[in-house]
Enzyme design. Structure first.
Site, PDB file in Angstrom:
ATOM      1  N   TYR A 188     -16.011  -4.689 -29.266  1.00 48.00           N
ATOM      2  CA  TYR A 188     -15.408  -3.922 -28.505  1.00 48.00           C
ATOM      3  C   TYR A 188     -15.486  -4.660 -27.281  1.00 48.00           C
ATOM      4  CZ  TYR A 188     -16.409   0.126 -24.995  1.00 48.00           C
ATOM      5  OH  TYR A 188     -16.296   0.404 -24.187  1.00 48.00           O
ATOM      6  N   SER A 218     -14.033  -1.367 -19.796  1.00 50.07           N
ATOM      7  CA  SER A 218     -15.366  -1.646 -19.331  1.00 50.07           C
ATOM      8  C   SER A 218     -16.532  -2.519 -18.880  1.00 50.07           C
ATOM      9  CB  SER A 218     -15.729  -1.785 -20.678  1.00 50.07           C
ATOM     10  OG  SER A 218     -17.657  -1.033 -21.494  1.00 50.07           O
TER      11      SER A 218
END
Length: 259
Positions: free
Chosen positions: A151, A138
């Site tokens: 995350y 990501s």
């Protein structure tokens, strides 16, 4: 003859689109996810529409008892020539809102599982001199300003792992790609308690995967579908590499020495 692809987190979102696109490229599939009913429905559709063989594995990759059979499949099935490490999740709230068990499960899914699955298949790929691993990371992994600390840390791990594996396995004929989406229209947002429509922008999963596969075909090491200028990533990476000769020193830099 196309190889078989194993895709994790394949019951919905990015993983389901990868399964669809790879099936239409002629790959037989092994699909792993927790939601068996959705997984089986996807498998039935792809068998019918793409004419490929599709197997499903019910697996919660945070559980060692579920992870181990997937590892064994990767080690032992010589037909599997592509691993798509897609399974992942996010957490609601900020760091102070997230419990230790939640964080541990997130790390197990987003970081430990892809590492173990890559470790299961890499020796076989390297021995054969072929094979590919796609790791879905990501852009949050190099953007702490986006405020998803745990995350983002797991995705930074996946990016680093992919770059390291590229250097180790590339000379042995194994291609490793890190795919870095930005916000994408998947269920991850709802499960994390956030409204995807409230975000400044969110990419459709189909567009994301199609772009990622362009990067795959080009054999990019890092593919960032939302980034308009490839030169920005090249400059970022060049700046990092420019520091390397200065990082191994016997003494502290003068700026850290007492006056």
């Amino acid at each position: 003859m196309s190889t078989t692809a194993l895709v994790t987190g394949a019951s919905s979102g990015i993983g389901a689109v990868y399964a669809d696109r790879l099936a239409r490229r002629g790959h037989d599939l092994v699909l792993a996810a927790r939601d068996v009913s959705r997984l089986d429905a996807l498998a039935a559709r792809l068998r019918r529409e793409a004419g490929v063989a599709v197997e499903t594995i019910r697996a919660d990759l945070t559980a060692p008892a579920d992870l181990e059979p997937v590892e064994e499949r990767l080690r032992g099935d010589a037909r599997i020539g592509l691993l798509v490490n897609n399974a992942g999740a996010a957490l609601p709230g900020g760091f102070l809102d997230q419990g230790a068990e939640q964080m541990g499960n997130l790390i197990a899914l987003n970081a430990t599982a892809p590492t173990r699955l890559a470790a299961a298949v890499a020796p076989r790929f390297a021995a054969a001199g072929t094979g590919a691993i796609i790791n879905v990371a990501s852009v949050v992994g190099f953007a702490p300003e986006l405020g998803m600390s745990v995350y983002g840390a797991t995705k930074a791990f996946v990016l680093f792992l992919s770059q390291g594996l590229h250097l180790e396995l590339g000379p042995k004929g194994v291609y490793v790609q890190a795919v870095l989406p930005s916000a994408t229209r998947t269920e991850i947002w709802e499960k994390a308690g956030r409204d995807v429509d409230a975000l400044p922008a969110a990419m459709d999963t189909g567009e994301l995967v199609d772009a990622a596969l362009v990067g795959f075909d080009r054999r990019e090491t890092v593919t960032i579908p939302p980034l308009p200028e490839a030169g920005q990533w090249a400059a970022y990476d060049a700046a990092r590499q420019a520091m390397l000769p200065n990082l191994i020193q016997a003494h502290a830099a003068p700026r850290y020495r007492a006056a």
